[in-house]
Design a protein around this motif. Structure first.
Motif, PDB file in Angstrom:
ATOM      1  N   ASP A  32       0.895  -1.250  -0.002  1.00 56.45           N
ATOM      2  CA  ASP A  32      -0.203   0.086  -0.019  1.00 56.45           C
ATOM      3  C   ASP A  32       0.922   1.304  -0.129  1.00 56.45           C
ATOM      4  OD1 ASP A  32      -1.913   1.873   0.540  1.00 56.45           O
ATOM      5  OD2 ASP A  32      -3.211   0.552   1.179  1.00 56.45           O
ATOM      6  N   THR A  33       0.466   2.051  -0.917  1.00 55.70           N
ATOM      7  CA  THR A  33       1.334   3.331  -0.682  1.00 55.70           C
ATOM      8  C   THR A  33       1.166   4.428   0.253  1.00 55.70           C
ATOM      9  OG1 THR A  33       2.023   4.965  -2.254  1.00 55.70           O
ATOM     10  CG2 THR A  33      -0.514   4.799  -2.096  1.00 55.70           C
ATOM     11  N   HIS A  34      -0.016   4.078   0.931  1.00 50.02           N
ATOM     12  CA  HIS A  34      -0.509   5.013   2.336  1.00 50.02           C
ATOM     13  C   HIS A  34       0.483   4.723   3.614  1.00 50.02           C
ATOM     14  CE1 HIS A  34      -3.458   7.208   0.013  1.00 50.02           C
ATOM     15  NE2 HIS A  34      -3.888   5.984  -0.394  1.00 50.02           N
ATOM     16  N   PRO A  35       0.293   5.704   4.441  1.00 46.35           N
ATOM     17  CA  PRO A  35       1.181   5.483   5.623  1.00 46.35           C
ATOM     18  C   PRO A  35       0.536   4.383   6.571  1.00 46.35           C
ATOM     19  CG  PRO A  35       0.021   7.610   5.955  1.00 46.35           C
ATOM     20  CD  PRO A  35      -0.182   7.114   4.367  1.00 46.35           C
ATOM     21  N   ASP A  36       1.142   4.066   7.643  1.00 41.73           N
ATOM     22  CA  ASP A  36       0.636   3.115   8.566  1.00 41.73           C
ATOM     23  C   ASP A  36      -0.464   3.743   9.463  1.00 41.73           C
ATOM     24  OD1 ASP A  36       0.471   0.950   9.978  1.00 41.73           O
ATOM     25  OD2 ASP A  36       2.216   1.319  11.502  1.00 41.73           O
ATOM     26  N   GLY A  37      -1.417   3.126   9.801  1.00 43.67           N
ATOM     27  CA  GLY A  37      -2.892   3.640  10.205  1.00 43.67           C
ATOM     28  C   GLY A  37      -3.647   4.288   9.224  1.00 43.67           C
ATOM     29  N   TYR A  38      -3.468   4.565   8.179  1.00 44.04           N
ATOM     30  CA  TYR A  38      -4.286   4.678   6.984  1.00 44.04           C
ATOM     31  C   TYR A  38      -5.498   3.749   6.851  1.00 44.04           C
ATOM     32  CZ  TYR A  38      -5.556   7.425   2.741  1.00 44.04           C
ATOM     33  OH  TYR A  38      -6.251   8.221   1.891  1.00 44.04           O
ATOM     34  N   PRO A  39      -6.691   4.021   6.668  1.00 43.86           N
ATOM     35  CA  PRO A  39      -7.990   3.243   6.599  1.00 43.86           C
ATOM     36  C   PRO A  39      -7.584   1.999   5.691  1.00 43.86           C
ATOM     37  CG  PRO A  39      -8.859   5.342   6.556  1.00 43.86           C
ATOM     38  CD  PRO A  39      -7.233   5.648   6.372  1.00 43.86           C
ATOM     39  N   THR A  40      -7.111   2.177   4.400  1.00 42.17           N
ATOM     40  CA  THR A  40      -6.738   1.031   3.713  1.00 42.17           C
ATOM     41  C   THR A  40      -5.703   0.040   4.459  1.00 42.17           C
ATOM     42  OG1 THR A  40      -5.348   2.314   2.300  1.00 42.17           O
ATOM     43  CG2 THR A  40      -7.465   2.255   1.657  1.00 42.17           C
ATOM     44  N   VAL A  41      -4.855   0.700   4.752  1.00 42.62           N
ATOM     45  CA  VAL A  41      -3.669  -0.082   5.330  1.00 42.62           C
ATOM     46  C   VAL A  41      -4.382  -0.989   6.730  1.00 42.62           C
ATOM     47  CG1 VAL A  41      -1.484   0.008   6.793  1.00 42.62           C
ATOM     48  CG2 VAL A  41      -1.923   1.444   4.968  1.00 42.62           C
ATOM     49  N   GLU A  42      -4.946  -0.322   7.556  1.00 45.39           N
ATOM     50  CA  GLU A  42      -5.550  -1.064   8.453  1.00 45.39           C
ATOM     51  C   GLU A  42      -6.661  -2.122   8.354  1.00 45.39           C
ATOM     52  OE1 GLU A  42      -4.600  -0.641  11.702  1.00 45.39           O
ATOM     53  OE2 GLU A  42      -3.073   0.548  10.549  1.00 45.39           O
ATOM     54  N   ALA A  43      -7.295  -1.816   7.068  1.00 45.50           N
ATOM     55  CA  ALA A  43      -8.279  -2.765   6.595  1.00 45.50           C
ATOM     56  C   ALA A  43      -7.760  -4.145   6.252  1.00 45.50           C
ATOM     57  CB  ALA A  43      -9.173  -2.259   5.355  1.00 45.50           C
ATOM     58  N   VAL A  44      -6.478  -3.942   5.468  1.00 42.10           N
ATOM     59  CA  VAL A  44      -5.714  -5.156   4.985  1.00 42.10           C
ATOM     60  C   VAL A  44      -5.224  -5.905   6.201  1.00 42.10           C
ATOM     61  CG1 VAL A  44      -3.803  -6.090   3.449  1.00 42.10           C
ATOM     62  CG2 VAL A  44      -5.465  -4.391   2.687  1.00 42.10           C
ATOM     63  N   LYS A  45      -4.775  -5.079   7.342  1.00 43.16           N
ATOM     64  CA  LYS A  45      -4.284  -5.573   8.588  1.00 43.16           C
ATOM     65  C   LYS A  45      -5.356  -6.498   9.035  1.00 43.16           C
ATOM     66  CE  LYS A  45      -0.868  -2.439   9.981  1.00 43.16           C
ATOM     67  NZ  LYS A  45      -0.576  -1.229  11.035  1.00 43.16           N
ATOM     68  N   TYR A  46      -6.738  -5.852   9.099  1.00 43.77           N
ATOM     69  CA  TYR A  46      -8.016  -6.704   9.647  1.00 43.77           C
ATOM     70  C   TYR A  46      -8.176  -7.878   8.928  1.00 43.77           C
ATOM     71  CZ  TYR A  46     -12.708  -7.284  11.085  1.00 43.77           C
ATOM     72  OH  TYR A  46     -13.837  -7.666  11.529  1.00 43.77           O
ATOM     73  N   MET A  47      -7.844  -7.647   7.730  1.00 45.40           N
ATOM     74  CA  MET A  47      -8.327  -8.944   6.649  1.00 45.40           C
ATOM     75  C   MET A  47      -7.399  -9.935   7.136  1.00 45.40           C
ATOM     76  SD  MET A  47      -7.380  -9.423   2.658  1.00 45.40           S
ATOM     77  CE  MET A  47      -7.417 -11.139   1.847  1.00 45.40           C
ATOM     78  N   GLY A  48      -5.919  -9.636   7.398  1.00 45.48           N
ATOM     79  CA  GLY A  48      -4.901 -10.730   7.889  1.00 45.48           C
ATOM     80  C   GLY A  48      -5.412 -11.448   9.135  1.00 45.48           C
ATOM     81  N   GLU A  49      -6.010 -10.287  10.295  1.00 42.66           N
ATOM     82  CA  GLU A  49      -6.403 -10.875  11.283  1.00 42.66           C
ATOM     83  C   GLU A  49      -7.309 -12.105  11.231  1.00 42.66           C
ATOM     84  OE1 GLU A  49      -7.571  -7.738  13.825  1.00 42.66           O
ATOM     85  OE2 GLU A  49      -5.609  -6.747  13.661  1.00 42.66           O
ATOM     86  N   LEU A  50      -8.379 -11.740  10.291  1.00 45.03           N
ATOM     87  CA  LEU A  50      -9.439 -12.513  10.268  1.00 45.03           C
ATOM     88  C   LEU A  50      -9.000 -14.019   9.516  1.00 45.03           C
ATOM     89  CD1 LEU A  50     -12.194 -10.414   8.372  1.00 45.03           C
ATOM     90  CD2 LEU A  50     -12.035 -11.146  10.767  1.00 45.03           C
ATOM     91  N   LEU A  51      -7.750 -14.012   8.675  1.00 43.34           N
ATOM     92  CA  LEU A  51      -7.238 -14.857   7.865  1.00 43.34           C
ATOM     93  C   LEU A  51      -6.866 -15.849   8.883  1.00 43.34           C
ATOM     94  CD1 LEU A  51      -6.244 -13.796   4.448  1.00 43.34           C
ATOM     95  CD2 LEU A  51      -7.710 -15.574   4.755  1.00 43.34           C
ATOM     96  N   LYS A  52      -5.776 -15.270   9.585  1.00 41.80           N
ATOM     97  CA  LYS A  52      -5.222 -15.937  10.720  1.00 41.80           C
ATOM     98  C   LYS A  52      -5.895 -16.765  11.766  1.00 41.80           C
ATOM     99  CE  LYS A  52      -1.484 -15.538  14.233  1.00 41.80           C
ATOM    100  NZ  LYS A  52      -0.426 -14.350  14.646  1.00 41.80           N
ATOM    101  N   GLU A  53      -6.996 -16.084  12.176  1.00 34.52           N
ATOM    102  CA  GLU A  53      -7.992 -16.908  13.089  1.00 34.52           C
ATOM    103  C   GLU A  53      -8.787 -18.053  12.289  1.00 34.52           C
ATOM    104  OE1 GLU A  53     -12.231 -15.471  15.101  1.00 34.52           O
ATOM    105  OE2 GLU A  53     -10.734 -14.251  14.555  1.00 34.52           O
ATOM    106  N   ARG A  54      -9.287 -17.655  11.185  1.00 37.26           N
ATOM    107  CA  ARG A  54      -9.945 -18.890  10.530  1.00 37.26           C
ATOM    108  C   ARG A  54      -9.134 -19.927   9.882  1.00 37.26           C
ATOM    109  NH1 ARG A  54     -13.894 -14.208   7.483  1.00 37.26           N
ATOM    110  NH2 ARG A  54     -14.746 -13.317   9.315  1.00 37.26           N
ATOM    111  N   SER A  55      -7.799 -19.611   9.665  1.00 33.83           N
ATOM    112  CA  SER A  55      -7.213 -20.747   9.292  1.00 33.83           C
ATOM    113  C   SER A  55      -6.166 -21.386  10.506  1.00 33.83           C
ATOM    114  CB  SER A  55      -5.939 -19.989   7.977  1.00 33.83           C
ATOM    115  OG  SER A  55      -5.202 -19.309   8.658  1.00 33.83           O
ATOM    116  N   ASN A  56      -6.652 -21.104  11.674  1.00 43.75           N
ATOM    117  CA  ASN A  56      -5.964 -21.581  12.675  1.00 43.75           C
ATOM    118  C   ASN A  56      -4.398 -21.278  12.696  1.00 43.75           C
ATOM    119  OD1 ASN A  56      -8.179 -22.851  14.023  1.00 43.75           O
ATOM    120  ND2 ASN A  56      -8.145 -24.313  12.479  1.00 43.75           N
ATOM    121  N   GLY A  57      -4.050 -20.013  12.077  1.00 43.37           N
ATOM    122  CA  GLY A  57      -2.669 -19.592  12.117  1.00 43.37           C
ATOM    123  C   GLY A  57      -1.926 -19.987  10.902  1.00 43.37           C
TER     124      GLY A  57
END
Length: 325
Positions: A32-57
């Motif tokens: 992502d070209t935007h800085p840390d904390g930007y809504p698009t950056v945080e949304a992809v981080k959130y996607m990563g959290e969901l994937l980690k949880e749903r795939s058992n890590g």
């Protein structure tokens, strides 16, 4: 001898199982070209959290923000080549590659953010996502990119006439270039990371973007005049390298697609809050915000539509978007 063979077999089996276990761990590199904390950056981080949880890590996402992997034009090519797995990108740089993206990049094609959401959440949005696949990409989801407006270092913009002869940075997109030129200004395509110094040194007079980008990139420090003409309400897109997608099992593909979809509402909530906050911040820091009459801006866009909406498929998309209530 028998015991030795048995031990060797056990060790080989253990090594094979260990290798298989490691092979199941998937780390998706995201740009992502935007800085840390930007809504698009945080949304992809959130996607990563969901994937980690749903795939058992098993599945993780590493987000490289602040253009660490390059500006958008470069990261698109890296993603198509499979060097980058996930990429959150503006629509503009895709206009020359995926014809369908030209329509949603047209000025004033959307009447409001709500209108854009209804279009992109429906059949038209899905059809455009499908248009990425022939180009080595899998379209996963749309994020909000806000309403883009002009800002500059010279004067308040209260009418189309005020733009005459001014130099504005645009994304590397023919539509954006033609839009600015149709308004009587001069379009200067530049990478996002060069905008601040180019305004500061007088290479350009200003640029066009949304409030969060105007604030987070510090452009408000060198361009104090923001004009709320809202010429573009362009969704941004999250894509995945087709080569990375094809390596996933059907089950993991479903996990990735659902996590991306579930991150959209999170991004919209973050975006809405950030827009309000960013506007307050730039106003407090001394930026002046004007609201010109939009109709003359809209009226000037006829040549842009004529040039870029040429075939029947794109004309149909324009009509379908306008028909969404």
């Amino acid at each position: 001898m028998y015991l030795m063979r048995k031990l060797t077999t056990a060790l080989a089996l253990s090594a094979a199982l260990t290798t298989a276990a490691f092979a199941q761990d998937i780390v998706l590199k995201s740009s992502d070209t935007h800085p840390d904390g930007y809504p698009t950056v945080e949304a992809v981080k959130y996607m990563g959290e969901l994937l980690k949880e749903r795939s058992n890590g098993r599945i993780a996402v590493e987000v490289y923000h602040s253009a660490q992997l390059g500006e958008e034009k470069d990261t698109i090519e890296q993603t198509r080549a499979g060097v980058i797995d996930l990429n959150r990108v503006s629509m503009g740089p895709f206009n020359g590659l995926v014809p369908e993206t030209r329509v949603v990049s047209l000025p004033y094609i959307f009447r409001s953010t709500d209108h854009m959401h209804k279009v992109m959440d429906g059949d038209v949005g899905q059809e455009i996502l499908a248009g990425f696949e022939p180009h080595g990409l899998v379209g996963l989801a749309y994020y909000d990119g806000g309403a883009r407006s002009f800002y500059n270092s010279q004067k308040p913009i209260t009418s189309v006439e005020d733009l005459k002869g001014m130099k504005f940075r645009v994304m590397q997109s023919d539509i954006f270039v033609d839009m600015v030129n149709a308004l009587g200004a001069n379009a200067v395509p530049l990478p996002y990371g060069e905008v601040y110094s180019s305004i500061e040194t007088g290479v350009i007079d200003g640029a066009e973007n949304n409030f969060p980008s105007y604030e987070s990139a510090k452009h408000s420090e060198v361009a104090k005049h923001y004009s709320l003409d809202e010429h573009l309400i362009v969704p941004e897109v999250l894509v995945m390298a087709k080569s990375s997608w094809d390596k996933l099992s059907p089950e993991d593909q479903a996990l990735v697609k659902q996590a991306a979809k579930d991150s959209v509402q999170k991004q919209r909530e973050l975006w809405e809050a950030r827009e309000v906050e960013s506007r307050k911040m730039v106003e407090a820091a001394g930026s002046t915000i004007t609201t010109p009459d939009k109709q003359p801006f809209i009226d000037a866009m006829g040549p842009v539509y004529e040039k870029h909406v040429t075939d029947e498929k794109l004309k149909s998309l324009v009509e379908r978007i306008r028909a969404v209530q």
